[in-house]
Design an enzyme around this catalytic site. Structure first.
Site, PDB file in Angstrom:
ATOM      1  N   THR A  20      -8.929  10.535  10.773  1.00 48.90           N
ATOM      2  CA  THR A  20     -10.120  11.337  10.491  1.00 48.90           C
ATOM      3  C   THR A  20     -11.301  10.938  11.358  1.00 48.90           C
ATOM      4  O   THR A  20     -12.114  11.785  11.748  1.00 48.90           O
ATOM      5  CB  THR A  20     -10.507  11.195   9.001  1.00 48.90           C
ATOM      6  OG1 THR A  20      -9.410  11.612   8.195  1.00 48.90           O
ATOM      7  CG2 THR A  20     -11.718  12.054   8.664  1.00 48.90           C
ATOM      8  N   TYR A  33     -10.349  19.786   8.294  1.00 47.00           N
ATOM      9  CA  TYR A  33     -10.428  19.197   9.624  1.00 47.00           C
ATOM     10  C   TYR A  33      -9.024  18.877  10.110  1.00 47.00           C
ATOM     11  O   TYR A  33      -8.067  18.804   9.342  1.00 47.00           O
ATOM     12  CB  TYR A  33     -11.285  17.930   9.629  1.00 47.00           C
ATOM     13  CG  TYR A  33     -10.695  16.788   8.826  1.00 47.00           C
ATOM     14  CD1 TYR A  33      -9.868  15.843   9.432  1.00 47.00           C
ATOM     15  CD2 TYR A  33     -10.946  16.659   7.464  1.00 47.00           C
ATOM     16  CE1 TYR A  33      -9.301  14.809   8.704  1.00 47.00           C
ATOM     17  CE2 TYR A  33     -10.392  15.625   6.731  1.00 47.00           C
ATOM     18  CZ  TYR A  33      -9.577  14.707   7.356  1.00 47.00           C
ATOM     19  OH  TYR A  33      -9.023  13.688   6.618  1.00 47.00           O
ATOM     20  N   SER A  66      -2.904   9.627  10.002  1.00 53.65           N
ATOM     21  CA  SER A  66      -2.157   8.447   9.550  1.00 53.65           C
ATOM     22  C   SER A  66      -1.026   8.798   8.594  1.00 53.65           C
ATOM     23  O   SER A  66      -0.195   7.941   8.278  1.00 53.65           O
ATOM     24  CB  SER A  66      -3.093   7.413   8.919  1.00 53.65           C
ATOM     25  OG  SER A  66      -3.633   7.859   7.699  1.00 53.65           O
ATOM     26  N   GLN A  67      -0.937  10.049   8.141  1.00 53.47           N
ATOM     27  CA  GLN A  67       0.245  10.460   7.387  1.00 53.47           C
ATOM     28  C   GLN A  67       1.488  10.415   8.276  1.00 53.47           C
ATOM     29  O   GLN A  67       2.615  10.361   7.779  1.00 53.47           O
ATOM     30  CB  GLN A  67       0.061  11.860   6.786  1.00 53.47           C
ATOM     31  CG  GLN A  67       0.081  12.999   7.784  1.00 53.47           C
ATOM     32  CD  GLN A  67      -1.291  13.271   8.389  1.00 53.47           C
ATOM     33  OE1 GLN A  67      -2.207  12.453   8.278  1.00 53.47           O
ATOM     34  NE2 GLN A  67      -1.448  14.429   9.016  1.00 53.47           N
ATOM     35  N   THR A  99      -7.374   6.901   7.238  1.00 55.84           N
ATOM     36  CA  THR A  99      -7.517   6.117   6.006  1.00 55.84           C
ATOM     37  C   THR A  99      -6.315   6.207   5.073  1.00 55.84           C
ATOM     38  O   THR A  99      -6.114   5.322   4.240  1.00 55.84           O
ATOM     39  CB  THR A  99      -8.772   6.567   5.234  1.00 55.84           C
ATOM     40  OG1 THR A  99      -8.684   7.968   4.942  1.00 55.84           O
ATOM     41  CG2 THR A  99     -10.030   6.283   6.032  1.00 55.84           C
ATOM     42  N   ASP A 100      -5.497   7.252   5.196  1.00 54.07           N
ATOM     43  CA  ASP A 100      -4.425   7.456   4.221  1.00 54.07           C
ATOM     44  C   ASP A 100      -3.425   6.308   4.183  1.00 54.07           C
ATOM     45  O   ASP A 100      -2.948   5.928   3.108  1.00 54.07           O
ATOM     46  CB  ASP A 100      -3.694   8.776   4.501  1.00 54.07           C
ATOM     47  CG  ASP A 100      -4.503   9.990   4.092  1.00 54.07           C
ATOM     48  OD1 ASP A 100      -5.530   9.818   3.407  1.00 54.07           O
ATOM     49  OD2 ASP A 100      -4.123  11.109   4.466  1.00 54.07           O
ATOM     50  N   LYS A 172      -6.781   2.343  -0.793  1.00 55.67           N
ATOM     51  CA  LYS A 172      -7.546   3.581  -0.859  1.00 55.67           C
ATOM     52  C   LYS A 172      -7.451   4.111  -2.278  1.00 55.67           C
ATOM     53  O   LYS A 172      -6.360   4.271  -2.819  1.00 55.67           O
ATOM     54  CB  LYS A 172      -6.997   4.605   0.138  1.00 55.67           C
ATOM     55  CG  LYS A 172      -7.818   5.886   0.187  1.00 55.67           C
ATOM     56  CD  LYS A 172      -7.339   6.816   1.294  1.00 55.67           C
ATOM     57  CE  LYS A 172      -8.228   8.065   1.345  1.00 55.67           C
ATOM     58  NZ  LYS A 172      -7.845   8.984   2.436  1.00 55.67           N
ATOM     59  N   GLU A 292       8.360  -7.558 -19.660  1.00 55.27           N
ATOM     60  CA  GLU A 292       9.090  -6.487 -20.349  1.00 55.27           C
ATOM     61  C   GLU A 292      10.521  -6.356 -19.828  1.00 55.27           C
ATOM     62  O   GLU A 292      11.396  -5.837 -20.515  1.00 55.27           O
ATOM     63  CB  GLU A 292       8.351  -5.159 -20.182  1.00 55.27           C
ATOM     64  CG  GLU A 292       7.001  -5.114 -20.891  1.00 55.27           C
ATOM     65  CD  GLU A 292       6.388  -3.736 -20.808  1.00 55.27           C
ATOM     66  OE1 GLU A 292       6.894  -2.816 -21.478  1.00 55.27           O
ATOM     67  OE2 GLU A 292       5.415  -3.574 -20.051  1.00 55.27           O
TER      68      GLU A 292
END
Length: 338
Positions: A20, A33, A66-67, A99-100, A172, A292
């Protein structure tokens, strides 16, 4: 009158990968964007005063959202950073990144870079063409942190929105807020503004295992994240094993738990030599051993402080270097104290 010796600025290598921070507005919506539309050199040229902080060299490693981050870019970054440090080419490295998946790249680099010199990742929540783009301020502050003497020995850091985070803890947490990065369970390690860099504690003595890049052969084994939910069966687990997964990370409910049927599927995976790590889909808190779920009985590993995406990376690195026993893997995960 004696002459004053010239002041030499530190050399910072900026490795741009897109995201981004390098994005351009798109007309599909008011906040739409396209990531990776601007080059790294353009980013630097748009940051007033940054040339007074460091002698900066920019290289474009990738230009993607970044995906689409992948092993190839990770290893390209790691090798370039390690080479720059070993040859004294740079005093610090700044990586621009979407950022992802920034926290994942930061965590990967934290585990493979052998140096006390700073590596700082930064990005933006708004594209470069936005009315109030946050990229220039983040870029300036990333370089300011990278050139700070206090940054030595702190490993890989993430710097956005005036805040400094350690790679192990940062996540994030918001889809669109500027203050999206939070160091859950630990808090930030410092703060930065145009005038100052303030770390909250001395640099740690150790920061977890560091893997030898030469042993990784530039690829990582397949590890799947399986998301826990109500009415969960074992089909995704069985399919992952059938498809060749070498490890499975359970993004479990609560303290890394899952249904009886899903746990039975994980037991089948362990019996076939697949490493299983229990993490949690919950945003905060640690996943502890034998609470657990009896990890000792099932042969599972507890992720402690690592979220599913970071647990996946650590497990990939361990498997890639021949660490396959649950006991050894658990030892490498530590106990959430570093």
């Amino acid at each position: 009158m004696p002459q004053t010796a010239p002041h030499h600025l530190p050399h910072v290598l900026v490795l741009a990968t897109g995201g981004t921070i390098a994005g351009k507005a798109d007309q599909r919506s008011a906040i739409g964007y396209d990531a990776g539309g601007v080059g790294g050199k353009q980013l630097i040229d748009g940051v007033p005063g940054i040339e007074q902080l460091a002698d900066i060299t920019v290289e474009q490693v990738a230009n993607i959202g970044s995906q689409n981050m992948n092993d190839a870019v990770w290893f390209a970054l790691a090798h370039r950073i390690q080479h720059a440090f070993e040859t004294h080419e740079a005093d610090a490295v700044v990586v621009t990144h979407g950022t992802d998946t920034m926290e994942e790249t930061a965590f990967f680099l934290q585990n493979v870079i052998k140096s006390k010199l700073p590596v700082v990742l930064t990005g933006a929540m708004r594209p470069s063409t936005a009315i109030s783009a946050d990229g220039p301020a983040n870029m300036y502050e990333a370089v300011k942190v990278a050139t700070s003497e206090q940054a030595q020995g702190r490993g890989v850091m993430v710097v956005l929105n005036d805040t400094i985070h350690a790679a192990r803890w940062v996540s994030k947490t918001s889809t669109t807020d500027l203050q999206t990065f939070v160091s859950v369970n630990a808090g930030p390690i410092g703060y930065v503004d145009p005038a100052s860099v303030r770390f909250l504690a001395p640099a740690p003595q150790a920061s977890g295992p560091v893997f030898d890049l030469t042993r990784l052969h530039d690829n990582l084994p397949r590890v799947e994240i399986i998301y826990g939910h109500s009415n969960m069966d074992a089909r995704q687990i069985d399919n992952a094993v059938r498809d060749g997964a070498k490890g499975i990370v359970l993004a479990g409910i609560g303290d890394g738990n899952a249904s009886t049927e899903a746990l039975a599927g994980l037991d089948r995976a362990v019996a076939k030599g697949v490493a299983v790590v229990r993490a949690s889909r919950v945003g905060t808190g640690l996943v502890n051993r034998n609470v657990e779920v009896s990890d000792d009985q099932h042969g599972y590993v507890a992720s402690y402080d690592l979220n599913p995406q970071k647990a996946r990376i650590l497990l990939q690195l361990l498997l890639a270097t021949g660490v396959t026993s649950a006991t050894q893997i658990q030892a490498a995960f530590g106990n959430g104290l570093y």
